[in-house]
Design a protein around this motif. Structure first.
Motif, short mmCIF file in Angstrom:
data_model
loop_
_atom_site.label_atom_id
_atom_site.label_comp_id
_atom_site.label_asym_id
_atom_site.label_seq_id
_atom_site.Cartn_x
_atom_site.Cartn_y
_atom_site.Cartn_z
N SER A 239 123.26 36.98 -47.31
CA SER A 239 122.18 37.93 -47.06
C SER A 239 121.13 37.40 -46.09
O SER A 239 120.42 38.18 -45.47
CB SER A 239 121.50 38.31 -48.37
N GLU A 240 121.03 36.06 -45.96
CA GLU A 240 119.98 35.53 -45.08
C GLU A 240 120.51 34.71 -43.93
O GLU A 240 119.78 34.43 -42.97
CB GLU A 240 118.99 34.68 -45.90
N GLY A 241 121.74 34.25 -44.04
CA GLY A 241 122.28 33.39 -42.99
C GLY A 241 121.81 31.96 -43.10
O GLY A 241 122.04 31.16 -42.19
N LEU A 242 121.08 31.63 -44.20
CA LEU A 242 120.58 30.27 -44.42
C LEU A 242 121.37 29.60 -45.54
O LEU A 242 121.89 30.30 -46.42
CB LEU A 242 119.10 30.32 -44.84
N GLU A 243 121.40 28.28 -45.50
CA GLU A 243 121.97 27.56 -46.64
C GLU A 243 121.08 27.82 -47.86
O GLU A 243 119.85 27.90 -47.73
CB GLU A 243 122.04 26.05 -46.33
N ALA A 244 121.69 27.95 -49.02
CA ALA A 244 120.96 28.40 -50.20
C ALA A 244 119.79 27.49 -50.54
O ALA A 244 118.66 27.97 -50.79
CB ALA A 244 121.91 28.50 -51.39
N ASP A 245 119.99 26.15 -50.54
CA ASP A 245 118.88 25.28 -50.92
C ASP A 245 117.77 25.26 -49.89
O ASP A 245 116.59 25.16 -50.21
CB ASP A 245 119.40 23.86 -51.22
N ALA A 246 118.11 25.44 -48.62
CA ALA A 246 117.09 25.48 -47.56
C ALA A 246 116.24 26.75 -47.71
O ALA A 246 115.02 26.73 -47.54
CB ALA A 246 117.75 25.46 -46.19
N SER A 247 116.89 27.86 -48.05
CA SER A 247 116.18 29.13 -48.19
C SER A 247 115.10 29.05 -49.25
O SER A 247 114.03 29.63 -49.11
CB SER A 247 117.18 30.23 -48.55
N ALA A 248 115.39 28.33 -50.33
CA ALA A 248 114.43 28.22 -51.41
C ALA A 248 113.17 27.49 -50.97
O ALA A 248 112.09 27.72 -51.51
CB ALA A 248 115.07 27.51 -52.60
N GLU A 249 113.28 26.61 -49.97
CA GLU A 249 112.13 25.77 -49.60
C GLU A 249 111.24 26.38 -48.53
O GLU A 249 110.04 26.17 -48.51
CB GLU A 249 112.64 24.41 -49.08
N ILE A 250 111.83 27.16 -47.61
CA ILE A 250 111.03 27.56 -46.45
C ILE A 250 110.22 28.83 -46.70
O ILE A 250 110.53 29.62 -47.58
CB ILE A 250 111.93 27.76 -45.20
N ASP A 251 109.19 28.96 -45.86
CA ASP A 251 108.38 30.17 -45.83
C ASP A 251 109.13 31.21 -44.98
O ASP A 251 109.33 31.01 -43.78
CB ASP A 251 107.01 29.85 -45.21
N HIS A 252 109.55 32.33 -45.60
CA HIS A 252 110.40 33.28 -44.88
C HIS A 252 109.70 34.00 -43.75
O HIS A 252 110.35 34.56 -42.89
CB HIS A 252 111.01 34.28 -45.87
N SER A 253 108.36 33.98 -43.78
CA SER A 253 107.66 34.65 -42.68
C SER A 253 107.88 33.92 -41.35
O SER A 253 107.70 34.51 -40.29
CB SER A 253 106.16 34.75 -42.97
N LEU A 254 108.31 32.67 -41.42
CA LEU A 254 108.58 31.93 -40.19
C LEU A 254 109.82 32.43 -39.48
O LEU A 254 110.05 32.15 -38.31
CB LEU A 254 108.74 30.44 -40.51
N LEU A 255 110.65 33.21 -40.20
CA LEU A 255 111.89 33.71 -39.61
C LEU A 255 111.65 34.93 -38.73
O LEU A 255 112.53 35.36 -38.00
CB LEU A 255 112.90 34.06 -40.70
N LEU A 256 110.44 35.51 -38.81
CA LEU A 256 110.16 36.73 -38.05
C LEU A 256 109.96 36.39 -36.58
O LEU A 256 109.69 35.24 -36.23
CB LEU A 256 108.91 37.41 -38.62
N PRO A 257 110.07 37.36 -35.68
CA PRO A 257 109.94 37.09 -34.26
C PRO A 257 108.56 36.55 -33.92
O PRO A 257 107.56 36.97 -34.51
CB PRO A 257 110.15 38.46 -33.60
N ASN A 258 108.50 35.65 -32.97
CA ASN A 258 107.25 35.09 -32.45
C ASN A 258 106.39 34.46 -33.54
O ASN A 258 105.16 34.48 -33.47
CB ASN A 258 106.43 36.15 -31.71
N ALA A 259 107.02 33.93 -34.59
CA ALA A 259 106.24 33.31 -35.67
C ALA A 259 105.65 31.98 -35.19
O ALA A 259 106.19 31.33 -34.31
CB ALA A 259 107.14 33.10 -36.88
N LYS A 260 104.47 31.64 -35.77
CA LYS A 260 103.81 30.37 -35.41
C LYS A 260 103.81 29.46 -36.64
O LYS A 260 103.62 29.93 -37.77
CB LYS A 260 102.35 30.63 -34.99
N ASN A 261 103.93 28.19 -36.35
CA ASN A 261 103.74 27.21 -37.42
C ASN A 261 102.27 27.17 -37.80
O ASN A 261 101.41 27.63 -37.04
CB ASN A 261 104.19 25.83 -36.93
N PRO A 262 101.92 26.60 -38.96
CA PRO A 262 100.50 26.49 -39.35
C PRO A 262 99.67 25.77 -38.29
O PRO A 262 98.49 26.07 -38.10
CB PRO A 262 100.55 25.71 -40.65
N ASP A 263 100.28 24.84 -37.54
CA ASP A 263 99.50 24.13 -36.52
C ASP A 263 99.46 24.88 -35.19
O ASP A 263 98.97 24.38 -34.18
CB ASP A 263 100.10 22.71 -36.30
#
Lengths: 447, 472
Positions: free
Chosen positions: A281-305
């Motif tokens: 459903s996400e194209g991510l490895e299952a354990d990686a998906s649990a850790e990341i912030d999914h909003s970063l996957l959206l277009p033109n997303a910025k890191n906190p820095d």
């Protein structure tokens, strides 16, 4: 009785002289009229008539009036009505537009009887009224007998008998003597003023003019409705075209944040959107998906820095999590051609029709357009992407490209990924990668 | 009998061997014409007329605004709400169509039965019929929501390649009501042609001459014309008679052909027709009692006419009462628990008040007409007739609403509440009806003069020298 002539000398002037059209005798009551009618009939007069304020019994026999043909006209109308109704119901419901209602027959006589009966009565009623008027030569607004002075009493209490000059037995003196012998109250000459009964000359042009003027608004309306226009057409009746509802990207006073579109409520999923299989459903490895912030996957997303997210760094799946087979490839090709090829082109070269048009519009007016030509799918950076990342791009979009998650189901997105892989392979292939037969055929084509 | 002193204007006494006079007083053909034409030709109209017209037009304007509000807002302005989607608009439709039955019944059926007393009242009753059908046609017309598509009711070729469903009673209704309106109009107009000619011949102004001259089509009273005219009238009467019976039969099919308990009964067609005649006569009497005074027609629309109408109301009211009882009998005898529930619910459920209003107005109130005093006292008659009209409106309300509000699924049961728009539109439709009737009284012949003259004895005052014995 000749007053009408004197009142309208202008009308009479060019017309023939007023002439004697007959005699009208007034009688005191019904019996004397009936008596006179019998005598007139027996004397052999044909062009004569009695004029009475109400239907008098026995006058038909006294005058020798034959029964009317009217009932046959009405009978014909009744048959016409019944036939029309039956034909209408057969042609519409049993022939042209067949629609099964509770398994009932398309054409059934009992169900058709009410309409058949009603139309028979309707046609017959028109037949009776219009037939009566036609047989009576009505409407006839100009009638010389109206010029006889006491004749106005005919619709109140006057009983008249008139003999017309058209009768072969009519004689100027003898007929007058004959009528006087019938014991009338009075006998009057009916003078035909021979006034022109033609309509005023201007009437026809005026009528045509008014008709045309009256049609102008309708024509204008039709024109407004039918002609091509740059702006939305005038809606005379808006039907249900404009309804109070929230469309995407609109504001709304109903919500405190003013947004018409509502974000997904935390912890909920749309119906049919739940997949236990995260890689699928996400194209991510299952354990990686649990850790990341999914909003970063959206277009033109910025890191906190503030730096741009590098999507390539995520733990994307590298194998398509479905059975890869001919069927999936065919499905992917079909979905790609529907959703993707309009921009990316059928070969993935980025030359779809939308793109070509957008580029053509931007040409010569730099700065106006914001269109970015889609990237060629078989460029090296894309070929290097993991299938999971391509899947993510289709799901969420990238740059100008919107996400297709709402339009393309998960399995179909993977099918498209598979087809994109095939396009990449085809687009970047070198000659020596082809089977020998193909190589020979292509070389033959080039020469 | 000889000891009773006979009022010359009282023609309600039954004298054996002699027919009662239908026109009382010492009237001649001339005086009948003068009286009927009075209101149409009077330079000074009685102030009561303007008061009545003012009230009617006010309600007509209110109706107009309600309709505009309805069209611009939607049918949600009515109280129609799940599960009662057929609310007041249909109740009002059936009510008005029912009222519209008396006119053609009087004109056609009483004509075929040679009831000469019909001549005094048939014109006004036919006019009332047409105006009631206008009111009736209004409600389904606006009930469809998008009025500009009302023509979809008719089988017209269209780009959607759709045709109406001819196996549906709602479509039969379209044909029945529109045919009825058209035939009633033709019948009414044809009957008026000789009287319009009277108006034409008496007209003093050019405008009136042209107006009535065009409408009367050049009628001369020719005996040859009368001969065909009478034949046409007879044929129209023969056609209109089954038509009258068919219209409310088909209206009742709207209910009876559906599967809903309380509607799905074979008794509906005759029961609806009897109710329609009942309510129609009540409305004719309600209109004619004041109209005969307003127009000065007491000697032409006599007490005997009113008494005869009361007798018909008594007969049809009793038939209606029998039908109410028979519905309960059928529900019990038929053994269908759903139908039994529907009828017990009607009388003792949440709408008990409507049911018992209906029964007391429709079954009990006409029983007063067994008493001669009640049949011959106009003011009392009007009170009873108004009760009958209220009762007949409630009959349609009870049938429509009680069955719908308690359908097969108890979870969807509901209680119908009308909105203010419902109420204003019902009263407004009376405004439309009375406005049309008052205009009719002012501009058209209220009584069929030619027909009245044909049933009155020739009068010796007019032509003193003549001997009249031979006519009798």
């Amino acid at each position: 009785m000749t007053t009408a002539v004197e009142e309208h000398p202008k009308v009479v002037a060019p017309a023939p002289e007023p002439s004697l059209a007959g005699y009208v005798a007034q009688f005191a009551d019904v019996p004397s009229l009936l008596n006179a009618a019998e005598k007139t009939r027996d004397a052999g007069f044909k062009s004569f008539d009695c004029y009475v304020p109400f239907p008098v019994h026995g006058i038909d026999e006294a005058m020798g009036i034959k029964p009317s043909r009217l009932p046959f006209i009405v009978l014909g109308c009744a048959f016409a009505g019944a036939t029309t109704a039956m034909a209408l119901q057969y042609l519409t419901n049993a022939f042209d537009y067949q629609y099964i209602i509770s398994g009932k027959p398309m054409f059934s006589i009992p169900a058709d009887m009410p309409v058949t009966f009603e139309l028979s009565v309707l046609f017959s009623a028109f037949g009776a009224l219009l037939g009566m008027l036609a047989l009576n030569n009505l409407p006839k607004f100009y009638n010389r007998i109206f010029f006889v002075d006491p004749f106005q009493k005919v619709t109140t209490d006057g009983f008249f008998l008139g003999i017309e000059c058209e009768d072969p037995k009519f004689h100027k003196e003898d007929t007058a003597q004959f009528l006087k012998a019938l014991n009338p109250v009075r006998v009057d000459e009916c003078i035909d003023p021979n006034a022109s009964t033609a309509l005023p000359k201007l009437l026809a042009p005026l009528a045509i003019f008014l008709l045309i003027v009256g049609l102008i608004p309708l024509v204008l309306l039709a024109r407004i409705r039918a002609m091509p226009k740059d702006v939305p057409r005038v809606e005379i009746l808006t039907d249900m075209d404009f309804q109070p509802k929230l469309k995407s990207q609109r504001t709304s006073k109903m919500f405190t944040d003013g947004r018409g579109m509502r974000p997904i409520i935390a912890g909920t999923l749309a119906r049919g959107d739940f997949y236990e299989d995260i890689p699928l459903s996400e194209g991510l490895e299952a354990d990686a998906s649990a850790e990341i912030d999914h909003s970063l996957l959206l277009p033109n997303a910025k890191n906190p820095d503030g730096t741009t997210v590098k999507l390539g760094d995520f733990a994307w799946v590298t194998e398509i999590p479905l059975d890869v087979n001919e069927e999936l490839m065919a499905r992917g090709e079909a979905r790609y051609n529907i959703y993707c090829s309009v921009c990316h082109g059928k070969t993935g070269k980025g030359d779809g029709l939308v793109s070509q048009r957008a580029m053509a519009l931007q040409k010569g007016t730099p700065g106006i357009g914001t269109w970015i030509k889609p990237i060629t799918l078989y460029d090296q950076p894309i070929r290097d992407q993991a299938v999971g990342q391509i899947f993510n791009t289709i799901t969420h979009g990238v740059r100008k490209m919107p996400g297709y998650a709402s339009q393309i189901p998960v399995e179909d997105r993977w099918a498209i990924v598979l087809y994109v892989r095939a396009l990449q392979k085809a687009g970047s292939a070198t000659l020596d990668q082809l089977p020998e037969e193909e190589q020979k055929r292509l070389q033959a084509d080039v020469q | 009998m000889a000891s009773i002193s006979i009022d010359p204007c009282d023609n309600t006494l039954e004298t054996p061997g002699q027919r009662a006079a239908l026109v009382t007083g010492s009237n001649t053909y001339q005086s009948v014409t003068d009286k009927v034409c009075l209101l149409a030709e009077k330079p000074r109209i009685p102030p009561m007329y303007f008061v009545a017209l003012g009230i009617s037009v006010t309600w007509l304007i209110i109706l107009k605004f309600c309709i505009i509000y309805l069209l611009t807002t939607g049918v949600g302005v009515w109280g129609n709400m799940s599960p009662v989607f057929w609310g007041w608009p249909i109740v009002n439709f059936v009510f008005w169509v029912g009222i519209g039955h008396a006119g053609t019944l009087i004109s056609a059926i009483l004509f075929l039965f040679r009831q000469n007393w019909r001549t005094g009242i048939n014109r006004a009753a036919e006019a009332m019929t047409i105006f009631a059908v206008v009111c009736a046609g209004l409600f389904p017309g606006i009930h469809i929501g998008r009025v500009w598509f009302a023509y979809w009711l008719f089988p017209l070729p269209n780009t959607m390649l759709l045709w109406p469903q001819f196996r549906s009673p709602l479509l039969w209704d379209v044909f029945a009501v529109s045919t009825y309106a058209t035939v009633s109009l033709l019948f009414w107009y044809m009957g008026m042609i000789p009287d319009l000619a009277t108006f034409r011949d008496r007209a003093t102004s050019r405008v009136r001459q042209i107006f009535y001259g065009v409408l009367s089509l050049g009628w001369t009273g020719s005996a040859r014309n009368w001969s065909r005219y009478e034949k046409a009238y007879l044929l129209l009467a023969a056609l209109a008679t089954p038509l009258v019976l068919s219209v409310h039969t088909i209206v009742s099919f709207d209910f009876a052909v559906s599967q809903l308990p309380g509607w799905h009964t074979t008794i509906f067609p005759p029961y609806f027709v009897a109710g329609a005649v009942f309510s129609g006569f009540a409305m004719v009497a309600t209109l004619l009692v004041p109209a005969r005074v307003l127009c000065g027609l007491e000697e032409i629309i006599t007490i005997r006419h009113l008494e005869n109408m009361c007798k018909i109301m008594l007969a049809t009211g009793t038939i209606v009462g029998y039908a109410y009882a028979m519905e309960f009998f059928i529900a019990w005898y038929g053994g269908n628990p759903y139908e039994q529930f529907a009828f017990v619910n009607r009388a003792f459920g949440p709408y008990w008040w409507a049911y018992w209003t209906m029964v007391s107005c429709n079954v009990i109130s006409p029983q007063f007409f067994w008493i001669k005093w009640c049949r011959t006292t106009p003011w009392f008659m009007v009170i009873i007739c108004i009760f009958i009209n209220i009762g007949m409106w409630f009959e349609r309300f009870v049938i429509t609403v009680t069955s719908l509000s308690r359908d097969f699924l108890p979870s969807s049961w509901g209680y119908f509440k009308p909105t203010m728009i419902d109420v204003l539109m019902l009263i407004g439709s009376f405004g439309l009806f009375f406005t049309l009737f008052l205009l009719f009284c002012r501009f058209l012949p209220v009584v069929a003069m030619a027909e009245v003259k044909s049933v009155m004895p020739p009068h010796s005052d007019d032509y003193p020298e003549q001997v009249y014995d031979q006519v009798h």
